[in-house]
Design a protein around this motif. Structure first.
Motif, PDB file in Angstrom:
ATOM      1  N   PHE A 180       0.854  -1.201   0.000  1.00 29.74           N
ATOM      2  CA  PHE A 180       0.000   0.000   0.000  1.00 29.74           C
ATOM      3  C   PHE A 180       0.880   1.237   0.000  1.00 29.74           C
ATOM      4  CE2 PHE A 180      -0.104  -2.147   4.243  1.00 29.74           C
ATOM      5  CZ  PHE A 180       0.934  -1.429   4.808  1.00 29.74           C
ATOM      6  N   ARG A 181       0.257   2.370  -0.225  1.00 32.51           N
ATOM      7  CA  ARG A 181       1.001   3.633  -0.092  1.00 32.51           C
ATOM      8  C   ARG A 181       1.005   4.038   1.363  1.00 32.51           C
ATOM      9  NH1 ARG A 181      -0.320   8.896  -2.880  1.00 32.51           N
ATOM     10  NH2 ARG A 181       1.347   9.470  -1.434  1.00 32.51           N
ATOM     11  N   LEU A 182       2.130   4.525   1.826  1.00 27.73           N
ATOM     12  CA  LEU A 182       2.201   4.960   3.218  1.00 27.73           C
ATOM     13  C   LEU A 182       1.323   6.190   3.430  1.00 27.73           C
ATOM     14  CD1 LEU A 182       6.035   4.656   3.848  1.00 27.73           C
ATOM     15  CD2 LEU A 182       4.242   3.136   4.690  1.00 27.73           C
ATOM     16  N   GLY A 226      -9.657   4.790   4.200  1.00 34.25           N
ATOM     17  CA  GLY A 226     -10.738   3.823   4.072  1.00 34.25           C
ATOM     18  C   GLY A 226     -11.185   3.237   5.396  1.00 34.25           C
ATOM     19  N   ARG A 227     -10.586   3.702   6.491  1.00 27.99           N
ATOM     20  CA  ARG A 227     -11.022   3.184   7.785  1.00 27.99           C
ATOM     21  C   ARG A 227     -12.226   3.972   8.251  1.00 27.99           C
ATOM     22  NH1 ARG A 227      -6.284   1.264  10.148  1.00 27.99           N
ATOM     23  NH2 ARG A 227      -5.423  -0.147   8.614  1.00 27.99           N
ATOM     24  N   GLU A 228     -13.267   3.248   8.531  1.00 28.65           N
ATOM     25  CA  GLU A 228     -14.428   3.908   9.117  1.00 28.65           C
ATOM     26  C   GLU A 228     -14.336   3.752  10.625  1.00 28.65           C
ATOM     27  OE1 GLU A 228     -18.626   3.698   7.773  1.00 28.65           O
ATOM     28  OE2 GLU A 228     -17.723   2.272   6.376  1.00 28.65           O
ATOM     29  N   VAL A 276      -4.059   2.840  17.852  1.00 23.31           N
ATOM     30  CA  VAL A 276      -4.149   1.496  17.285  1.00 23.31           C
ATOM     31  C   VAL A 276      -4.530   1.574  15.811  1.00 23.31           C
ATOM     32  CG1 VAL A 276      -4.596   0.083  19.298  1.00 23.31           C
ATOM     33  CG2 VAL A 276      -6.443   1.415  18.320  1.00 23.31           C
ATOM     34  N   GLY A 277      -3.838   0.808  14.993  1.00 26.44           N
ATOM     35  CA  GLY A 277      -4.179   0.746  13.585  1.00 26.44           C
ATOM     36  C   GLY A 277      -3.557   1.843  12.738  1.00 26.44           C
ATOM     37  N   SER A 278      -2.725   2.686  13.332  1.00 27.43           N
ATOM     38  CA  SER A 278      -2.154   3.779  12.550  1.00 27.43           C
ATOM     39  C   SER A 278      -0.978   3.311  11.691  1.00 27.43           C
ATOM     40  CB  SER A 278      -1.733   4.929  13.470  1.00 27.43           C
ATOM     41  OG  SER A 278      -0.829   4.464  14.443  1.00 27.43           O
ATOM     42  N   GLY A 279      -0.588   2.061  11.828  1.00 31.03           N
ATOM     43  CA  GLY A 279       0.429   1.503  10.936  1.00 31.03           C
ATOM     44  C   GLY A 279       1.855   1.680  11.423  1.00 31.03           C
ATOM     45  N   LYS A 280       2.074   1.459  12.704  1.00 30.35           N
ATOM     46  CA  LYS A 280       3.413   1.645  13.256  1.00 30.35           C
ATOM     47  C   LYS A 280       4.389   0.567  12.775  1.00 30.35           C
ATOM     48  CE  LYS A 280       1.727   1.741  17.428  1.00 30.35           C
ATOM     49  NZ  LYS A 280       0.303   1.906  17.093  1.00 30.35           N
ATOM     50  N   THR A 281       3.825  -0.632  12.489  1.00 30.46           N
ATOM     51  CA  THR A 281       4.711  -1.728  12.111  1.00 30.46           C
ATOM     52  C   THR A 281       5.568  -1.376  10.894  1.00 30.46           C
ATOM     53  OG1 THR A 281       2.898  -3.123  12.842  1.00 30.46           O
ATOM     54  CG2 THR A 281       4.733  -4.214  11.767  1.00 30.46           C
ATOM     55  N   MET A 282       4.975  -0.673   9.942  1.00 26.79           N
ATOM     56  CA  MET A 282       5.723  -0.351   8.737  1.00 26.79           C
ATOM     57  C   MET A 282       6.806   0.689   8.998  1.00 26.79           C
ATOM     58  SD  MET A 282       5.024  -2.319   6.496  1.00 26.79           S
ATOM     59  CE  MET A 282       4.145  -3.723   7.141  1.00 26.79           C
TER      60      MET A 282
HETATM   61  P1  ADP Z   1      -0.496  -0.390  14.725  1.00 25.67           P
HETATM   62  O1  ADP Z   1       0.661  -1.259  15.079  1.00 25.67           O
HETATM   63  O2  ADP Z   1      -0.126   1.036  14.612  1.00 25.67           O
HETATM   64  O3  ADP Z   1      -1.692  -0.606  15.557  1.00 25.67           O
HETATM   65  P2  ADP Z   1      -0.368  -1.910  12.308  1.00 25.67           P
HETATM   66  O4  ADP Z   1       1.017  -1.609  11.933  1.00 25.67           O
HETATM   67  O5  ADP Z   1      -0.658  -3.239  12.902  1.00 25.67           O
HETATM   68  O6  ADP Z   1      -0.940  -0.787  13.250  1.00 25.67           O
HETATM   69  O7  ADP Z   1      -1.279  -1.650  11.043  1.00 25.67           O
HETATM   70  C1  ADP Z   1      -2.669  -1.842  11.075  1.00 25.67           C
HETATM   71  C2  ADP Z   1      -3.176  -2.389   9.782  1.00 25.67           C
HETATM   72  O8  ADP Z   1      -3.107  -1.375   8.790  1.00 25.67           O
HETATM   73  C3  ADP Z   1      -2.364  -3.541   9.242  1.00 25.67           C
HETATM   74  O9  ADP Z   1      -3.252  -4.479   8.709  1.00 25.67           O
HETATM   75  C4  ADP Z   1      -1.508  -2.910   8.163  1.00 25.67           C
HETATM   76  O10 ADP Z   1      -1.180  -3.820   7.167  1.00 25.67           O
HETATM   77  C5  ADP Z   1      -2.397  -1.818   7.657  1.00 25.67           C
HETATM   78  N1  ADP Z   1      -1.696  -0.658   7.116  1.00 25.67           N
HETATM   79  C6  ADP Z   1      -0.603  -0.082   7.643  1.00 25.67           C
HETATM   80  N2  ADP Z   1      -0.240   0.994   6.922  1.00 25.67           N
HETATM   81  C7  ADP Z   1      -1.127   1.111   5.911  1.00 25.67           C
HETATM   82  C8  ADP Z   1      -1.294   2.037   4.837  1.00 25.67           C
HETATM   83  N3  ADP Z   1      -0.459   3.041   4.662  1.00 25.67           N
HETATM   84  N4  ADP Z   1      -2.333   1.842   3.995  1.00 25.67           N
HETATM   85  C9  ADP Z   1      -3.187   0.807   4.213  1.00 25.67           C
HETATM   86  N5  ADP Z   1      -3.086  -0.089   5.202  1.00 25.67           N
HETATM   87  C10 ADP Z   1      -2.073   0.057   6.047  1.00 25.67           C
END
Ligand code: ADP
Ligand code: MG
Length: 682
Positions: A255-257, A438-440, A286-292
């Protein structure tokens, strides 16, 4: 004179047996004793005429013994001593149960100071078991503000009182650490007076002032410690990274960051290419995408020839990160491995060998990573996820495995600013303030038991649409006293009677690591429809296909915890829901839960939670690595924390490198505080 470090057995009246009782309170030295502060005070300073004594209100009075005490043997094990006393206002009958001491001490015609509560009936007033002292004795339990100490079995308040008094007479209290200007500026008592007055205050006000000083002192030591850590890191040098090409990494992403993710990566690139070790907190809901963001950092570390370690608090999360990151990074030429407690000894040995030989580039694991057995070839980057579950020291123990590695910590729990100072005072912060597109928002409802049929129908509907559900219970097993939903029995009920045709799985913290993993992996692969779980799923678990979470007995959880739990749904494209059940009728509780239904702003929820429940929840149940404050109470003293923090900044500027006695004393105390924090770890 004695030294603060002397054992308490130097005091008279404290032999090995008494010392053992003190040890149960973690009191070994005179310093420990002097730092064993009262938890409360009783104002016994005022002497009250007998006629003014109020029923059931304990108070001090001076009176003369009017007759010779008479002891009657009522029956086996019960002796009653009666005596009459009087002052110029009134007479009073005293009764002592089984008190040979009173019978032998109280002398006809002599004056004593008594402390006790009158009880009255139509026959007249009397007092049972008052304590007493002679007017010419040094006030110990009467005519003073009496400190009430935390105690342990067999150890009386009096025993502590006497020991502390002796200790204060025998040695100087801990040395002054605050320069006079700072004391003046913040209206703070000098150390010597404060340590005296906390134990022997002349008045309730003085006790307050002493307490204020010591709370300030603790926070000051702590904040100055963090500031020094930060300053010393800033002086350290690391070879700046040179390879900054993230293109292959970006191309590999599915996906795009988000802009926020991109900004966080820019921030950490700034750190990595600077030549001093990075110390960054990435805080994102939560869900903000920290893993990436973590993945980008790991990618850079490895492409610059170093190893990276990612530490997480649970095995489930380690597994999950391992799955995500090895899929992403292995094709980019990075060797990823997993190290958790539930590997077999042989597996662990193999993984550790490959880490030590430098064959593994990125290792993901639980605190098995900080075990002594884990040795790195060249650890250049340490990442901790869900940092609020770890302590400062766990972080630094992992860091110690490299030579000044870069540090990236990530936390999903939005932390109120005041607490962030405590937990992350030594870090720079990036906030991920945006969710992937796209997150509701998750719709949240609060219902009671009368909705049970509808909840079940709702679960069924989600499953029939191909989605999955979490059902969270506050307890693992049935508990007779508390009428709480227990995961085990509730899972059985759901499977056997409610959803015999669906696949119900069970997950809780008392299961073995391997079993938990198996359940979680199966759920992620959509091999189960409904996962009944305890809060083990609170942290980090990512199954985007799950769209409904039912939280049973939601009133049992803190708001921040509910927010974390709710963050497990709403991770995919489909609309998600969270249902809170509660049979609690307390209006405040319901108010709190209703407020939670209306907002998804983690920071607001966190502030509210802090207000309602204090900071305990933010530190996780283990509180490991948290400095152990002796007087300061994080629930009540946050304002002082802020002030002390400001003061410590001033101190560093003015005295950071000076060698005044105060500065020396402060450095010693800082070292001690952080050592004590480590002592709380297992
Ligand atoms: P966090 O650790 O911040 O709670 P995650 O890293 O687990 O969040 O990411 C939450 C979900 O969002 C995962 O399924 C991940 O693949 C997805 N995700 C992360 N970054 C993006 C992005 N830029 N666009 C779409 N989906 C993303
Ligand atoms: Mg995460």
């Amino acid at each position: 004179m004695a030294k603060l470090s002397d054992p308490i057995t130097v005091l008279s009246g404290i032999g090995p047996a008494k010392a053992k009782q003190f040890a149960a309170l973690n009191i070994f030295t005179l310093e420990d004793l002097i730092c064993h502060f009262p938890r409360a005070y009783e104002d016994r300073t005022r002497l009250i005429p007998i006629e003014k004594l109020e029923t059931d209100c304990p108070a001090c009075f001076k009176a003369t013994v009017m007759n010779t005490p008479r002891t009657a043997h009522i029956r086996k094990g019960l002796d009653l001593t009666k005596v009459q006393v009087a002052d110029h206002t009134e007479r009073l009958n005293l009764t002592f149960f089984n008190n040979k001491y009173a019978a032998s001490q109280l002398q006809y015609g002599k004056e004593y100071i008594f402390y006790g509560a009158v009880s009255g009936d139509f026959i007249g007033y009397s007092m049972t078991n008052p304590i007493f002292e002679t007017p010419d004795s040094a006030p110990l339990t009467t005519r003073r503000v009496l400190p009430i100490y935390p105690l342990t079995a067999g150890l009386s308040n009096n025993a502590v009182l006497k020991a502390v008094r002796q200790a204060l007479a025998l040695c100087d209290p801990p040395a002054e650490i605050l320069p006079p200007e700072l004391r003046q500026q913040y209206g703070i008592l000098p150390a010597e007076r404060a340590y005296q007055a906390i134990h022997e205050p002349a008045s309730m006000q003085e006790a307050e002032l002493a307490k204020k000083r010591l709370i300030f002192e603790e926070f000051f030591i702590f904040s100055a410690g963090l500031a020094l850590i930060r300053a010393s890191r800033a002086e350290k040098r690391t070879a700046p990274y040179v390879n900054r090409d993230l293109t292959p990494f970006y191309n590999a992403l599915p996906f795009r960051l988000t802009n926020a993710q991109q900004r966080a990566i820019d921030d950490l690139c700034g750190d990595l290419f600077r030549g001093t070790p990075m110390n960054r907190l990435v805080q994102g809901d939560v869900g903000s995408g920290k893993t990436m963001v973590a993945a980008a950092a790991a990618y850079l570390a490895v492409k610059n020839g170093h190893q990276a370690a990612l530490m997480v608090p649970t095995e489930i999360l380690a597994e999950q990160h391992y799955a995500t990151l090895s899929k992403l990074l292995t094709p980019l030429g990075i060797t990823v491995c997993l190290l958790t407690g539930s590997l077999t000894p042989k597996q662990k040995r193999q993984v550790r060998e490959s880490i030590e030989a430098g064959q593994t580039d990125l290792v993901i694991g639980t605190h098995a990573l900080v075990s002594e057995a884990t040795v790195f070839f060249d650890l250049g980057l340490v990442i901790t996820d869900e940092q609020h579950r770890f302590g400062v020291d766990q972080r630094s123990r992992l860091s110690a495995k490299g030579s000044d590695p870069h540090l990236l910590v990530m936390s999903a729990t939005p932390i109120p600013r005041t607490l962030a100072l405590i937990m992350y005072g030594d870090l720079e912060v990036t906030v991920l303030d945006e969710l992937p597109p796209g997150r509701e928002p998750v719709d949240t409802f609060l219902v009671n038991e009368s909705y049970r049929a509808r909840i079940n129908a709702f679960i069924r509907r989600h499953v029939s649409e191909g989605h999955q559900c979490y059902v969270v219970c506050p307890a693992v097993e049935e508990n007779g006293e508390l009428d709480l939903k227990a995961a085990e029995t509730w899972a059985e009920t759901l499977q056997k009677t409610v959803f015999p045709d669906l696949r119900v799985a069970l997950l809780h913290g008392q299961m073995k690591g391997a079993d938990k993993d198996a359940v979680m992996t199966a759920f992620a692969r959509q091999e189960a429809d409904v996962l009944v779980a305890t809060t083990v799923i609170e942290v980090g678990v990512d199954v985007p296909n799950a769209t409904l979470m039912v939280i049973e007995d939601a009133d049992r959880f803190g708001l921040s915890q509910l927010h974390q739990l709710r963050g497990r749904v709403g991770r995919g494209k489909a609309k998600s829901y969270c249902i809170l059940t509660s049979h609690n009728k307390n209006p405040e509780t319901l108010q709190r839960l209703k407020a939670f239904c209306k907002t998804t702003d983690g920071f607001r929820i966190a502030e509210e939670d802090l207000r309602l429940r204090g900071p305990g929840d933010f530190f996780g149940s283990r509180q490991s690595g948290l400095p152990v404050f002796r007087v300061a109470n994080l629930n009540l003293d946050l304002q002082t924390l802020k002030t002390a923090q400001e003061a410590s900044v001033q101190w560093i500027e003015r005295y950071g490198t000076s060698d005044t006695p105060e500065a020396e004393a402060l450095r010693r105390r800082i070292a001690e505080l952080f050592r004590r924090a480590q002592g709380t770890m297992n």
